[in-house]
Design an enzyme around this catalytic site. Structure first.
Site, PDB file in Angstrom:
ATOM      1  N   ASP C 123       0.869  -1.176   0.000  1.00 47.52           N
ATOM      2  CA  ASP C 123       0.000   0.000   0.000  1.00 47.52           C
ATOM      3  C   ASP C 123       0.903   1.222   0.000  1.00 47.52           C
ATOM      4  O   ASP C 123       2.128   1.102  -0.050  1.00 47.52           O
ATOM      5  CB  ASP C 123      -0.923   0.009   1.235  1.00 47.52           C
ATOM      6  CG  ASP C 123      -2.175   0.860   0.987  1.00 47.52           C
ATOM      7  OD1 ASP C 123      -2.025   2.004   0.509  1.00 47.52           O
ATOM      8  OD2 ASP C 123      -3.290   0.373   1.244  1.00 47.52           O
ATOM      9  N   TRP C 159      -6.506  32.544 -14.152  1.00 48.97           N
ATOM     10  CA  TRP C 159      -5.975  31.529 -13.217  1.00 48.97           C
ATOM     11  C   TRP C 159      -4.650  31.973 -12.628  1.00 48.97           C
ATOM     12  O   TRP C 159      -4.193  31.433 -11.629  1.00 48.97           O
ATOM     13  CB  TRP C 159      -5.844  30.169 -13.899  1.00 48.97           C
ATOM     14  CG  TRP C 159      -4.552  29.971 -14.633  1.00 48.97           C
ATOM     15  CD1 TRP C 159      -4.282  30.358 -15.905  1.00 48.97           C
ATOM     16  CD2 TRP C 159      -3.357  29.332 -14.144  1.00 48.97           C
ATOM     17  NE1 TRP C 159      -3.001  30.023 -16.239  1.00 48.97           N
ATOM     18  CE2 TRP C 159      -2.410  29.381 -15.182  1.00 48.97           C
ATOM     19  CE3 TRP C 159      -2.990  28.729 -12.936  1.00 48.97           C
ATOM     20  CZ2 TRP C 159      -1.109  28.862 -15.044  1.00 48.97           C
ATOM     21  CZ3 TRP C 159      -1.696  28.210 -12.813  1.00 48.97           C
ATOM     22  CH2 TRP C 159      -0.781  28.277 -13.860  1.00 48.97           C
ATOM     23  N   SER C 187      -3.558  19.346   0.339  1.00 56.23           N
ATOM     24  CA  SER C 187      -3.776  18.009  -0.217  1.00 56.23           C
ATOM     25  C   SER C 187      -2.589  17.587  -1.082  1.00 56.23           C
ATOM     26  O   SER C 187      -2.087  16.469  -0.967  1.00 56.23           O
ATOM     27  CB  SER C 187      -5.070  18.005  -1.031  1.00 56.23           C
ATOM     28  OG  SER C 187      -5.099  16.914  -1.902  1.00 56.23           O
ATOM     29  N   SER C 188      -2.116  18.505  -1.927  1.00 55.05           N
ATOM     30  CA  SER C 188      -0.985  18.167  -2.806  1.00 55.05           C
ATOM     31  C   SER C 188       0.263  17.857  -2.005  1.00 55.05           C
ATOM     32  O   SER C 188       0.990  16.908  -2.304  1.00 55.05           O
ATOM     33  CB  SER C 188      -0.655  19.334  -3.729  1.00 55.05           C
ATOM     34  OG  SER C 188      -1.637  19.489  -4.685  1.00 55.05           O
ATOM     35  N   HIS C 271       6.260  28.111 -12.674  1.00 62.28           N
ATOM     36  CA  HIS C 271       7.015  27.364 -13.664  1.00 62.28           C
ATOM     37  C   HIS C 271       7.289  25.930 -13.245  1.00 62.28           C
ATOM     38  O   HIS C 271       7.003  25.016 -14.003  1.00 62.28           O
ATOM     39  CB  HIS C 271       8.286  28.054 -14.144  1.00 62.28           C
ATOM     40  CG  HIS C 271       8.824  27.272 -15.298  1.00 62.28           C
ATOM     41  ND1 HIS C 271       8.351  27.428 -16.563  1.00 62.28           N
ATOM     42  CD2 HIS C 271       9.652  26.205 -15.332  1.00 62.28           C
ATOM     43  CE1 HIS C 271       8.897  26.508 -17.341  1.00 62.28           C
ATOM     44  NE2 HIS C 271       9.693  25.760 -16.627  1.00 62.28           N
ATOM     45  N   GLU C 273       5.488  24.256 -11.465  1.00 60.83           N
ATOM     46  CA  GLU C 273       4.162  23.655 -11.614  1.00 60.83           C
ATOM     47  C   GLU C 273       3.969  23.072 -13.016  1.00 60.83           C
ATOM     48  O   GLU C 273       3.364  22.013 -13.193  1.00 60.83           O
ATOM     49  CB  GLU C 273       3.085  24.718 -11.321  1.00 60.83           C
ATOM     50  CG  GLU C 273       1.658  24.334 -11.677  1.00 60.83           C
ATOM     51  CD  GLU C 273       1.075  23.282 -10.747  1.00 60.83           C
ATOM     52  OE1 GLU C 273       1.643  23.065  -9.658  1.00 60.83           O
ATOM     53  OE2 GLU C 273       0.065  22.666 -11.138  1.00 60.83           O
ATOM     54  N   TYR C 275       6.238  21.746 -14.813  1.00 58.66           N
ATOM     55  CA  TYR C 275       6.916  20.450 -14.836  1.00 58.66           C
ATOM     56  C   TYR C 275       6.184  19.431 -13.989  1.00 58.66           C
ATOM     57  O   TYR C 275       6.208  18.240 -14.277  1.00 58.66           O
ATOM     58  CB  TYR C 275       8.374  20.615 -14.402  1.00 58.66           C
ATOM     59  CG  TYR C 275       9.185  21.192 -15.523  1.00 58.66           C
ATOM     60  CD1 TYR C 275       9.623  20.365 -16.562  1.00 58.66           C
ATOM     61  CD2 TYR C 275       9.435  22.544 -15.623  1.00 58.66           C
ATOM     62  CE1 TYR C 275      10.307  20.877 -17.636  1.00 58.66           C
ATOM     63  CE2 TYR C 275      10.120  23.068 -16.694  1.00 58.66           C
ATOM     64  CZ  TYR C 275      10.551  22.226 -17.702  1.00 58.66           C
ATOM     65  OH  TYR C 275      11.216  22.743 -18.773  1.00 58.66           O
ATOM     66  N   SER C 286       6.861   6.850 -21.244  1.00 60.73           N
ATOM     67  CA  SER C 286       8.051   6.009 -21.251  1.00 60.73           C
ATOM     68  C   SER C 286       7.745   4.573 -20.854  1.00 60.73           C
ATOM     69  O   SER C 286       8.595   3.693 -20.991  1.00 60.73           O
ATOM     70  CB  SER C 286       9.108   6.574 -20.308  1.00 60.73           C
ATOM     71  OG  SER C 286       9.453   7.869 -20.706  1.00 60.73           O
ATOM     72  N   HIS C 321       7.889  34.175 -18.028  1.00 65.35           N
ATOM     73  CA  HIS C 321       6.467  34.535 -18.098  1.00 65.35           C
ATOM     74  C   HIS C 321       6.264  36.037 -17.935  1.00 65.35           C
ATOM     75  O   HIS C 321       5.141  36.515 -17.960  1.00 65.35           O
ATOM     76  CB  HIS C 321       5.681  33.804 -17.006  1.00 65.35           C
ATOM     77  CG  HIS C 321       5.777  32.317 -17.106  1.00 65.35           C
ATOM     78  ND1 HIS C 321       4.889  31.570 -17.829  1.00 65.35           N
ATOM     79  CD2 HIS C 321       6.670  31.443 -16.600  1.00 65.35           C
ATOM     80  CE1 HIS C 321       5.224  30.292 -17.753  1.00 65.35           C
ATOM     81  NE2 HIS C 321       6.309  30.185 -17.017  1.00 65.35           N
ATOM     82  N   THR C 346      14.858  18.803 -22.146  1.00 59.71           N
ATOM     83  CA  THR C 346      13.443  18.456 -22.177  1.00 59.71           C
ATOM     84  C   THR C 346      13.056  17.973 -23.577  1.00 59.71           C
ATOM     85  O   THR C 346      12.432  16.931 -23.745  1.00 59.71           O
ATOM     86  CB  THR C 346      12.563  19.672 -21.811  1.00 59.71           C
ATOM     87  OG1 THR C 346      13.091  20.275 -20.640  1.00 59.71           O
ATOM     88  CG2 THR C 346      11.134  19.257 -21.570  1.00 59.71           C
ATOM     89  N   LYS C 349      14.232  14.504 -25.035  1.00 60.30           N
ATOM     90  CA  LYS C 349      13.571  13.267 -24.621  1.00 60.30           C
ATOM     91  C   LYS C 349      12.703  12.720 -25.746  1.00 60.30           C
ATOM     92  O   LYS C 349      12.502  11.517 -25.860  1.00 60.30           O
ATOM     93  CB  LYS C 349      12.709  13.496 -23.375  1.00 60.30           C
ATOM     94  CG  LYS C 349      13.495  13.926 -22.150  1.00 60.30           C
ATOM     95  CD  LYS C 349      14.634  12.991 -21.837  1.00 60.30           C
ATOM     96  CE  LYS C 349      15.942  13.741 -21.774  1.00 60.30           C
ATOM     97  NZ  LYS C 349      17.123  12.994 -22.174  1.00 60.30           N
ATOM     98  N   ARG C 468      -5.246  37.391 -25.402  1.00 56.85           N
ATOM     99  CA  ARG C 468      -5.994  36.338 -24.726  1.00 56.85           C
ATOM    100  C   ARG C 468      -6.973  36.960 -23.738  1.00 56.85           C
ATOM    101  O   ARG C 468      -6.903  38.151 -23.449  1.00 56.85           O
ATOM    102  CB  ARG C 468      -5.056  35.361 -24.030  1.00 56.85           C
ATOM    103  CG  ARG C 468      -4.215  35.976 -22.930  1.00 56.85           C
ATOM    104  CD  ARG C 468      -3.103  35.058 -22.496  1.00 56.85           C
ATOM    105  NE  ARG C 468      -3.574  34.026 -21.578  1.00 56.85           N
ATOM    106  CZ  ARG C 468      -2.809  33.450 -20.645  1.00 56.85           C
ATOM    107  NH1 ARG C 468      -1.537  33.795 -20.520  1.00 56.85           N
ATOM    108  NH2 ARG C 468      -3.293  32.522 -19.855  1.00 56.85           N
TER     109      ARG C 468
HETATM  110 CU   LIG Z   1       7.535  28.644 -17.391  1.00 60.71          CU
END
Ligand SMILES: [Cu+2]
Ligand SMILES: [Cu+2]
Lengths: 370, 57, 550
Positions: C123, C159, C187-188, C271, C273, C275, C286, C321, C346, C349, C468
């Site tokens: 578990d 957001w 929670s996370s 940022h 986040e 990933y 994979s 950003h 990145t 891959k 946007r």
């Molecule tokens: Cu970023």
């Protein structure tokens, strides 16, 4: 298998079509400044690099998917490592990126050099309009969207410049280095004109710098690009670039108007004059929140039939000149001149059946402002 | 120690040999890799920052 | 991609599962909680995993409906269906629900189900905490959704909730939004602690770190990222809370505060986040690609190393950003260089997955289809990401639909397709039945068509100059938006097929053996399908075989 083929064709077509489509004016505009042209070249360079890498990678991928199908009896190999290949395919993109970083750095250095400006313009974002101030010329005005609500709601045919037209465009001379100083009175806005390749946040409490040297006369349109509340979609930027002579003529006219207005502060104004001027100011500055018919909406109070306001002129004047702190109602004393303030207040006290008959004279307001 | 540095550099580059990985995971202590990783990240930051500052003048 | 287990081992395992079967019966005899209580009180990783996945699925649909409201309004120029105030609430809630309510819980759900099975643990390490982590979520998102019915409406500031729009100018419900994000964050963090504890302490004897499947590896690293950045998010929303309710001015320029500080803090969380939402997806792909190419993953070692270093480097790129915020030249250059650097390992891959396909023996079952689509479309999202890293060009792209296209390519056919691929891949293990292949294909093709119709034209509308987060737009963007809206509805509606597949698969279908896919190699395929409630109560002993990868 047919599916894989369909996929290959689809993706292939997309990749071949994409650049073709790009050529047809769906792309980033080349623009009318040296910087915008530099940026366009950077954009196309990195785009083609991506296309080439994409074609190579996807070619290998779809070849493998096609060639090594189990249904065609492909037997799996067992290799799972080849450091040389890995080092190679990491190094090559790295070098390509260094190659991209060099021109990008050079362009950025140019963009970050506002020295030697011929003209300074202060740009202030306000919910939901722009305020322009020519720092050396003593001229300032507000620029709000002029597209009527009837077009937005589809009750009238939409004009070509739908949502991209303003009452007072920013007028600039060509071939002069114009420096922008950007700030905001409320939330963060962002001032963007694609053809000029200027996008800069206007942030309350900060003054940002940017500059432009326009090479061709013309009308260039853009929008606010940072979410700034309800009417974020409705605060366009319009820049009218003129030859030096025309610009100077415009400047002279503007100054004359401003002077006339300044001189008129002391004289007694007629109700009709104030109402006419007031309607104009109201439409350009106040209507986004309080609505054209003064009916308000949501957190924005109705001004038509607003007892508190109608009962007390001084309270009304105070609300407009000094704002209501802690609410979106800004202090307009800093933005509008005495004539504008007096006329808009008079307008509000007499429009939409408010009919108080009160006349607020510019001279009264002038005293308050001083 | 040199091996640890080599491994961390390989990680930054994104390529590592299977054999070296086996060695790292049988001999190395994880804490070494973490410390060296963070130190080299700081070195990386300093190097890039120096470049950026020099270019920006 | 995990230890190839010799046959004796499998035998040993099946005896372990017999005991497992008995244990399960044992539970039932003594009347464990039944009905709703069973689900409220469960501490079983499989049941909690299922709860997470079902929760995420429902959030996926709610967030999807919000997106469709947005797309419906944008079908034509003009304001037709909703007012700008409500439109802003929809874009905001769509983003918040999808990021925090759909994608993150889906990965945690998959982790709950699969990590114990993949490391041979009975578990999760902390089962009660696990239950608590899950049940915080319905509370958090119930609260968040309830703001839609509050006076002043739901959060309407995007957001990314930039101050001062979200503080001085936010609706009254902002305080509830902050509270719900706090709960989701707790929670996370608890979920991440649990995952780390499980992976580090509960691996079967003989399974070394270097033998772990890549899904376990990527999740281990993701969990560390979560623990590092969720407190930053908690800090920034607490500062907002103070500004709104207790008279501070962290972000209020009028009181001497700094609105740009907000953005630094937000993106220092934001940022990594990104990933957090993509690394576990890498892990899933994979696992699937080698399984259906019947060939070991190319460059496993590189993948592990690169993932680890991406975790560190992801803290060094947040300012990409914020390129138009007005930062000094040196800062812009620094973050342009770091962003380009992190893009390389990145992006590379993708080459590893493609090379895994090369000289394989490939079949195209639904999980593989979704994984392949992931590779192609994630790469497209990666390309636009590379373009966005070029700062001068970003001055034109920033806050336009080009950015919307970019992050939806990495998140929808990226993270979401990986989640769906994982679901199809592991459904036989969860239910004991294969998902319906024909429906699955329909689901796949309609999704691929819908996603591309929706998001590809956004590249063009963005380049042509459409900002946007606007409810109405100039006439030259009309065609692109119409196509996007049609695509959005195709994508949205075709997800109903997914529900059909799930229901059908739970109810019945072709029976799956323990090893449901002949190329799949990890430990989970050694327990029967469906996996009994309790597995690996006696851990599989991998020591004697000294399992060697490949
Ligand atoms: Cu970023
Ligand atoms: Cu704005």
């Amino acid at each position: 298998m047919r599916m894989v083929l369909a996929w290959v064709t689809g993706m292939g077509a997309a990749f071949l079509l994409a650049p073709a489509v790009y050529a047809n004016g769906w792309n980033m505009p080349v623009g009318v400044t040296e910087i915008s042209q530099d940026i366009y070249s950077l954009h196309m360079a990195i785009f083609w690099i991506c296309v080439v890498i994409g074609v190579v990678v996807f070619a290998v991928m779809f070849y493998s998917l096609f060639r090594y199908r189990r249904s065609q009896g492909a037997k799996a190999d067992n290799f799972h490592e080849n450091t040389t290949v890995e080092v190679l395919w990491t190094t090559i993109p790295l070098l390509i990126l260094v190659g991209m970083a060099l021109p990008a750095t050079a362009t950025l250095q140019k963009m970050y050099d506002p020295s030697g400006a011929d003209l300074d313009v202060m740009v202030t974002g306000q919910q939901w309009r722009w305020h322009y101030e020519y720092l050396d010329e003593d001229i300032s005005f507000t620029s709000s969207m002029s597209t009527p609500g009837t077009q937005i709601r589809g009750e009238e045919e939409r004009a070509d410049e739908y949502l991209l037209d303003v009452d007072n465009p920013l007028v600039l001379p060509v071939d002069q280095k114009v420096r922008f100083l950007l700030t905001s009175d409320d939330v963060i806005h962002s001032w963007w004109v694609p053809d000029l390749a200027v996008k800069q946040d206007a942030i309350p409490g900060f003054v940002n710098e940017n500059w432009v040297r326009i090479e061709e006369p013309g009308i260039y349109r853009g929008q606010c690009t940072e979410l700034c509340g309800k009417d974020h979609a409705f605060m366009p930027v319009v820049v009218h670039a003129m030859e030096q002579d025309d610009y100077e003529e415009w400047l002279a006219d503007r100054k004359e108007e401003a002077e006339a207005e300044a001189n008129s502060v002391d004289r007694e104004w007629e109700m009709d004059e104030l109402m006419e001027r007031g309607e104009q100011v109201y439409g350009s500055v106040c209507a986004t929140c309080h609505q054209d018919d003064g009916s308000g909406s949501g957190e924005f109070p109705a001004l038509a039939g607003n007892e508190e306001m109608l009962d007390d002129v001084d309270w009304h004047i105070d609300a407009v000149v000094n704002g209501v702190s802690g609410t979106p109602m800004a202090a307009f004393g800093g933005n509008l001149n005495a004539v504008e303030l007096a006329s808009v207040i008079t307008y509000e006290r007499n429009a939409w059946d408010n009919d108080t008959g009160d006349v607020v004279q510019p001279s009264e307001i002038q005293e308050l402002l001083e | 120690m040199w091996n640890v540095i080599k491994s961390v550099l390989a990680a930054f580059f994104g390529v590592q040999k299977e054999r070296r990985r086996q060695e790292d995971f049988t001999h190395g202590e994880p804490i070494k890799f973490i410390v060296v990783g963070i130190l080299l990240a700081i070195v990386l930051v300093v190097v890039i920052a120096m470049i950026a500052l020099t270019v920006a003048g | 991609m995990a230890p190839k287990l010799p046959p004796q081992h499998t035998l040993e395992q099946s005896s372990a599962t017999t005991t497992a079967g008995q244990a399960q019966e044992h539970d039932h005899h003594h009347g464990g909680p039944t009905g709703i209580k069973r689900w409220l009180l469960t501490t079983n990783h499989k049941e909690i995993g299922t709860l997470y996945l079902l929760f995420s699925l429902s959030m996926f649909f709610i967030g999807g409906i919000f997106a469709l409201v947005v797309r419906a309004e944008l079908f034509q120029p003009g304001l037709q269906l909703v007012e700008p105030e409500f439109f802003n609430q929809m874009t905001t809630m769509h983003g918040l629900i999808m990021v925090f309510g759909a994608v993150m819980p889906a990965f945690v759900g998959l982790a709950n189900w699969m990590i114990p099975l993949q490391v041979g643990a009975p578990d999760m390490a902390l089962p009660r905490l696990n239950n608590f982590s899950f049940w915080l979520l319905p509370v958090a998102f119930g609260l968040l959704l309830s703001t839609l019915f509050m006076p002043g409406g739901a959060p309407n500031f995007g957001w990314t909730f930039y101050a001062p729009l979200s503080t001085d100018y936010g609706p009254p419900s902002t305080t509830f939004f902050i509270f719900s994000l706090h709960i989701a964050g707790i929670s996370s963090i608890l979920g991440a602690i649990n995952i780390i504890a499980t992976i580090l302490n509960m691996r079967a004897p003989g399974m070394r770190m270097m033998d772990m499947p890549l899904f376990v590896w990527t999740w281990l690293i993701t969990a560390f990222l979560l623990i590092a950045v969720m407190p930053v998010l908690a800090g920034v929303i607490t500062m907002m809370l103070m500004d709104i309710n207790f008279g501070t001015s962290f972000f209020d320029a009028g009181g001497g505060g700094d609105p740009v500080l907000f953005q630094h803090l937000f993106w220092f969380f934001g940022h990594p986040e990104v990933y957090i939402m993509i690394l576990p997806a890498f892990g899933i792909v994979s696992a699937i690609v080698p399984a259906f190419a019947r060939k070991p993953l190319f460059g496993y070692a590189s993948m592990v190393y690169a993932t680890a270093s991406i975790a560190i480097l992801s803290f060094l790129v947040w300012v990409h950003h914020m390129f138009v915020v007005g930062l000094p030249l040196a800062a812009e250059l620094f973050f342009m260089y770091t962003t380009m650097l992190i893009a390389v390992p990145t992006g590379v891959k993708v080459f590893n997955w493609v090379t895994t396909l090369f000289r394989g023996s490939i079949t195209f079952e639904t999980p593989m289809l979704f994984a392949l689509a992931f590779i192609v479309m994630f790469t497209i999202g990666g390309f636009s990401g590379l373009m966005l890293a070029i700062v001068p060009a970003d001055f034109q792209y920033h806050d336009t639909y080009f950015v919307v296209a970019h992050f939806h390519y990495v998140l929808v056919p990226g993270a979401v397709f990986a989640i769906i691929a994982g679901a199809y891949y592991w459904l036989p293990k969860w239910t004991g039945h294969y998902p319906d292949e024909r429906l699955g294909r329909w689901h796949f093709w309609l999704s691929v068509i819908g996603v591309n119709l929706t998001f590809f034209p956004m590249h063009f509308s963005g380049l042509a100059g459409m900002p946007r987060r606007i409810p109405d737009y100039a006439l030259q963007f009309a065609d692109f938006n119409m196509v996007s809206s049609i695509g959005g509805f195709i994508f949205g509606v075709s997800q109903l097929l997914f529900i059909a597949v799930l229901i059908k698969c739970v109810r019945g279908g072709e029976k799956a053996p323990a090893k449901a896919w002949d190329g799949a190699e990890d430990l989970e395929w050694t327990v029967p399908s469906p996996a009994p409630l309790h597995t690996f109560e006696t851990p599989p002993d991998l020591t004697s075989q000294a399992p060697q990868r490949h």
